[in-house]
Design a protein around this motif. Structure first.
Motif, PDB file in Angstrom:
ATOM      1  N   GLU A 110       0.828  -1.207   0.000  1.00 39.02           N
ATOM      2  CA  GLU A 110       0.000   0.000   0.000  1.00 39.02           C
ATOM      3  C   GLU A 110       0.862   1.256   0.000  1.00 39.02           C
ATOM      4  O   GLU A 110       0.568   2.231  -0.696  1.00 39.02           O
ATOM      5  CB  GLU A 110      -0.912  -0.023   1.229  1.00 39.02           C
ATOM      6  CG  GLU A 110      -1.907   1.120   1.295  1.00 39.02           C
ATOM      7  CD  GLU A 110      -2.936   1.062   0.199  1.00 39.02           C
ATOM      8  OE1 GLU A 110      -3.523   2.115  -0.119  1.00 39.02           O
ATOM      9  OE2 GLU A 110      -3.155  -0.043  -0.349  1.00 39.02           O
ATOM     10  N   LYS A 111       1.923   1.208   0.786  1.00 41.98           N
ATOM     11  CA  LYS A 111       2.835   2.354   0.820  1.00 41.98           C
ATOM     12  C   LYS A 111       3.470   2.573  -0.544  1.00 41.98           C
ATOM     13  O   LYS A 111       3.565   3.713  -1.030  1.00 41.98           O
ATOM     14  CB  LYS A 111       3.909   2.109   1.876  1.00 41.98           C
ATOM     15  CG  LYS A 111       4.879   3.269   2.031  1.00 41.98           C
ATOM     16  CD  LYS A 111       5.900   2.968   3.121  1.00 41.98           C
ATOM     17  CE  LYS A 111       6.885   4.126   3.265  1.00 41.98           C
ATOM     18  NZ  LYS A 111       7.908   3.840   4.306  1.00 41.98           N
ATOM     19  N   ARG A 112       3.871   1.444  -1.184  1.00 41.58           N
ATOM     20  CA  ARG A 112       4.471   1.568  -2.512  1.00 41.58           C
ATOM     21  C   ARG A 112       3.468   2.128  -3.518  1.00 41.58           C
ATOM     22  O   ARG A 112       3.797   3.007  -4.324  1.00 41.58           O
ATOM     23  CB  ARG A 112       4.963   0.190  -2.971  1.00 41.58           C
ATOM     24  CG  ARG A 112       5.697   0.206  -4.311  1.00 41.58           C
ATOM     25  CD  ARG A 112       6.031  -1.206  -4.746  1.00 41.58           C
ATOM     26  NE  ARG A 112       4.836  -1.972  -5.014  1.00 41.58           N
ATOM     27  CZ  ARG A 112       4.141  -1.887  -6.147  1.00 41.58           C
ATOM     28  NH1 ARG A 112       4.512  -1.043  -7.101  1.00 41.58           N
ATOM     29  NH2 ARG A 112       3.064  -2.628  -6.320  1.00 41.58           N
ATOM     30  N   LYS A 113       2.211   1.613  -3.439  1.00 41.55           N
ATOM     31  CA  LYS A 113       1.187   2.098  -4.368  1.00 41.55           C
ATOM     32  C   LYS A 113       0.887   3.575  -4.138  1.00 41.55           C
ATOM     33  O   LYS A 113       0.682   4.328  -5.093  1.00 41.55           O
ATOM     34  CB  LYS A 113      -0.092   1.272  -4.206  1.00 41.55           C
ATOM     35  CG  LYS A 113       0.019  -0.135  -4.753  1.00 41.55           C
ATOM     36  CD  LYS A 113      -1.299  -0.877  -4.609  1.00 41.55           C
ATOM     37  CE  LYS A 113      -1.214  -2.279  -5.193  1.00 41.55           C
ATOM     38  NZ  LYS A 113      -2.489  -3.021  -5.046  1.00 41.55           N
ATOM     39  N   ARG A 114       0.828   3.970  -2.833  1.00 38.31           N
ATOM     40  CA  ARG A 114       0.583   5.385  -2.551  1.00 38.31           C
ATOM     41  C   ARG A 114       1.695   6.256  -3.105  1.00 38.31           C
ATOM     42  O   ARG A 114       1.438   7.319  -3.683  1.00 38.31           O
ATOM     43  CB  ARG A 114       0.446   5.597  -1.038  1.00 38.31           C
ATOM     44  CG  ARG A 114      -0.886   5.176  -0.465  1.00 38.31           C
ATOM     45  CD  ARG A 114      -1.139   5.849   0.875  1.00 38.31           C
ATOM     46  NE  ARG A 114      -0.084   5.563   1.826  1.00 38.31           N
ATOM     47  CZ  ARG A 114      -0.098   4.558   2.681  1.00 38.31           C
ATOM     48  NH1 ARG A 114      -1.122   3.731   2.689  1.00 38.31           N
ATOM     49  NH2 ARG A 114       0.898   4.366   3.524  1.00 38.31           N
ATOM     50  N   GLU A 115       2.923   5.786  -2.911  1.00 36.56           N
ATOM     51  CA  GLU A 115       4.046   6.560  -3.435  1.00 36.56           C
ATOM     52  C   GLU A 115       3.975   6.648  -4.958  1.00 36.56           C
ATOM     53  O   GLU A 115       4.188   7.720  -5.541  1.00 36.56           O
ATOM     54  CB  GLU A 115       5.360   5.913  -2.992  1.00 36.56           C
ATOM     55  CG  GLU A 115       5.615   6.021  -1.487  1.00 36.56           C
ATOM     56  CD  GLU A 115       6.870   5.281  -1.063  1.00 36.56           C
ATOM     57  OE1 GLU A 115       7.435   4.557  -1.925  1.00 36.56           O
ATOM     58  OE2 GLU A 115       7.282   5.416   0.108  1.00 36.56           O
ATOM     59  N   ALA A 117       1.235   6.295  -6.723  1.00 35.23           N
ATOM     60  CA  ALA A 117       0.071   7.113  -7.074  1.00 35.23           C
ATOM     61  C   ALA A 117       0.379   8.596  -6.915  1.00 35.23           C
ATOM     62  O   ALA A 117      -0.024   9.420  -7.748  1.00 35.23           O
ATOM     63  CB  ALA A 117      -1.120   6.720  -6.202  1.00 35.23           C
ATOM     64  N   LEU A 118       1.081   8.929  -5.823  1.00 35.96           N
ATOM     65  CA  LEU A 118       1.451  10.336  -5.621  1.00 35.96           C
ATOM     66  C   LEU A 118       2.359  10.826  -6.735  1.00 35.96           C
ATOM     67  O   LEU A 118       2.184  11.933  -7.265  1.00 35.96           O
ATOM     68  CB  LEU A 118       2.138  10.497  -4.260  1.00 35.96           C
ATOM     69  CG  LEU A 118       1.241  10.351  -3.026  1.00 35.96           C
ATOM     70  CD1 LEU A 118       2.073  10.385  -1.757  1.00 35.96           C
ATOM     71  CD2 LEU A 118       0.198  11.467  -2.999  1.00 35.96           C
ATOM     72  N   LYS A 119       3.312   9.967  -7.096  1.00 31.87           N
ATOM     73  CA  LYS A 119       4.220  10.353  -8.170  1.00 31.87           C
ATOM     74  C   LYS A 119       3.474  10.493  -9.489  1.00 31.87           C
ATOM     75  O   LYS A 119       3.682  11.454 -10.246  1.00 31.87           O
ATOM     76  CB  LYS A 119       5.328   9.301  -8.296  1.00 31.87           C
ATOM     77  CG  LYS A 119       6.420   9.691  -9.278  1.00 31.87           C
ATOM     78  CD  LYS A 119       7.545   8.666  -9.259  1.00 31.87           C
ATOM     79  CE  LYS A 119       8.650   9.063 -10.237  1.00 31.87           C
ATOM     80  NZ  LYS A 119       9.752   8.067 -10.240  1.00 31.87           N
ATOM     81  N   ALA A 124       0.804  13.618 -13.563  1.00 30.73           N
ATOM     82  CA  ALA A 124      -0.437  13.921 -14.282  1.00 30.73           C
ATOM     83  C   ALA A 124      -0.819  15.382 -14.111  1.00 30.73           C
ATOM     84  O   ALA A 124      -1.299  16.028 -15.048  1.00 30.73           O
ATOM     85  CB  ALA A 124      -1.562  13.021 -13.773  1.00 30.73           C
ATOM     86  N   LYS A 125      -0.600  15.903 -12.896  1.00 27.54           N
ATOM     87  CA  LYS A 125      -0.921  17.312 -12.657  1.00 27.54           C
ATOM     88  C   LYS A 125      -0.030  18.223 -13.496  1.00 27.54           C
ATOM     89  O   LYS A 125      -0.485  19.223 -14.060  1.00 27.54           O
ATOM     90  CB  LYS A 125      -0.762  17.640 -11.175  1.00 27.54           C
ATOM     91  CG  LYS A 125      -1.271  19.027 -10.795  1.00 27.54           C
ATOM     92  CD  LYS A 125      -1.208  19.228  -9.304  1.00 27.54           C
ATOM     93  CE  LYS A 125      -1.812  20.584  -8.924  1.00 27.54           C
ATOM     94  NZ  LYS A 125      -1.178  21.706  -9.611  1.00 27.54           N
ATOM     95  N   LYS A 126       1.247  17.834 -13.581  1.00 24.10           N
ATOM     96  CA  LYS A 126       2.153  18.632 -14.412  1.00 24.10           C
ATOM     97  C   LYS A 126       1.699  18.611 -15.864  1.00 24.10           C
ATOM     98  O   LYS A 126       1.657  19.646 -16.538  1.00 24.10           O
ATOM     99  CB  LYS A 126       3.572  18.085 -14.294  1.00 24.10           C
ATOM    100  CG  LYS A 126       4.203  18.292 -12.917  1.00 24.10           C
ATOM    101  CD  LYS A 126       5.593  17.687 -12.878  1.00 24.10           C
ATOM    102  CE  LYS A 126       6.221  17.854 -11.494  1.00 24.10           C
ATOM    103  NZ  LYS A 126       7.574  17.229 -11.428  1.00 24.10           N
TER     104      LYS A 126
END
Length: 307
Positions: A110-115, A117-119, A124-126
């Motif tokens: 989950e931590k890896r996926k969150r990281e 996803a955040l990345k 995506a925001k950029k």
């Protein structure tokens, strides 16, 4: 006489002695029998007591043996119970360790996926910010504010139509027969002036018959507009219009005739056309260089941008 009396007296005494002797013998015999009876009774009681004692000893021995067996069985059962408990606790500990390992793995995943996803969200925001900037610049250059307002108005109008009519079962049930006639008219429409005028006249009568009820009136106008667009795009566009462009003219002629008597129809038709083909409203294309983000890199590329 005295002799006779003496003899008689002696005889009586003799008889008395004999009777006494017999009586004594009888008493002795009875006493002997009673003694024998008492003796036999005592011996019988003694034998019975010995038998009872032997039986009691056997019973006590059996009880002791059973108690010994019961103690052995309890010890065996306790040993098995402790063994089962030990195995159960061992299995539970193993299961808990597995669960703990799974939880740790899940937390790590989950931590890896969150990281990730955040990345990905940051990237995506950029990209979105960059595309938004390019799009806004293109929009300002290519589309007028008036066109954007018209497009927004038509889309809002379509949403209002869908909210009001799409799930209104009362309107559908009240116009079942009319909708069947409208569908039939659109299906049999051909490129003949007489046929077009006939169907347009039928639609005009249907609409005017329901002008006193605004909900039904606008529901039928929307149904005709939707039917025209669906008939053109789904039925004729794939078969007739591609190979023979005049096949779309009967629908255009029909729409013009309806709009001359019911001006609201054109608004509903434009709403449907904008949904299916946004380029009904003018758009312009230019070629220009734009940049976008790919991962952590900024890439410049010449593309054809269409708003």
């Amino acid at each position: 006489q005295e002799d006779l009396d003496f003899v008689s007296c002696e005889n009586d005494r003799y008889e008395s002695e004999i009777f006494k002797w017999k009586n004594d013998r009888l008493v002795e015999a009875i006493a002997q029998e009673e003694f024998e009876f008492v003796k036999e009774t005592y011996e019988a009681k003694a034998r019975a007591h010995r038998i009872y004692e032997e039986a009691e000893q056997m019973r006590l021995k059996a009880i002791k043996e059973w108690q010994k067996y019961w103690v052995q069985m309890e010890a065996k059962y306790e040993k098995e119970r402790l063994e089962r408990r030990r195995r159960f606790e061992s299995e539970q500990a193993k299961i808990e360790n597995q669960k703990l390992a799974q939880v740790k793995a899940a937390v790590a995943e989950e931590k890896r996926k969150r990281e990730e996803a955040l990345k990905a969200a940051e990237n995506a925001k950029k990209i979105q910010d960059n595309v938004k900037t390019v799009t806004e610049n293109n929009t300002k250059n290519l589309v007028s504010d008036e066109i954007l307002k018209q497009e927004e108005r038509y889309r809002n109008m379509l949403k209002s139509i869908q909210d009001k009519f799409s799930k209104n079962s009362q309107l559908k049930s009240a116009t079942t027969e009319t909708r069947k006639n409208i569908t039939l008219g659109l299906n049999i429409l051909t490129n003949g002036r007489t046929e077009i005028l006939k169907i347009a006249s039928q639609f005009d009568v249907m609409l005017k018959n329901h002008q006193n009820n605004s909900d039904v009136y606008y529901f039928l106008i929307n149904y005709i507009a939707k039917g025209v667009v669906v008939s053109i795009i789904k039925k004729h566009a794939e078969v007739d219009v591609v190979s023979k462009e005049p096949a779309a003219f009967p629908f255009a002629h029909l729409c013009v005739l309806i709009s001359t008597q019911h001006a609201e129809f054109m608004e509903f038709l434009m709403t449907r056309l904008v949904k299916k083909c946004p380029y009904v409203l003018p758009r312009y294309h230019i070629k220009q260089a734009v940049g976008y983000l790919w991962g952590d890199f900024f890439v410049e590329k010449d593309i054809i941008s269409a708003v």
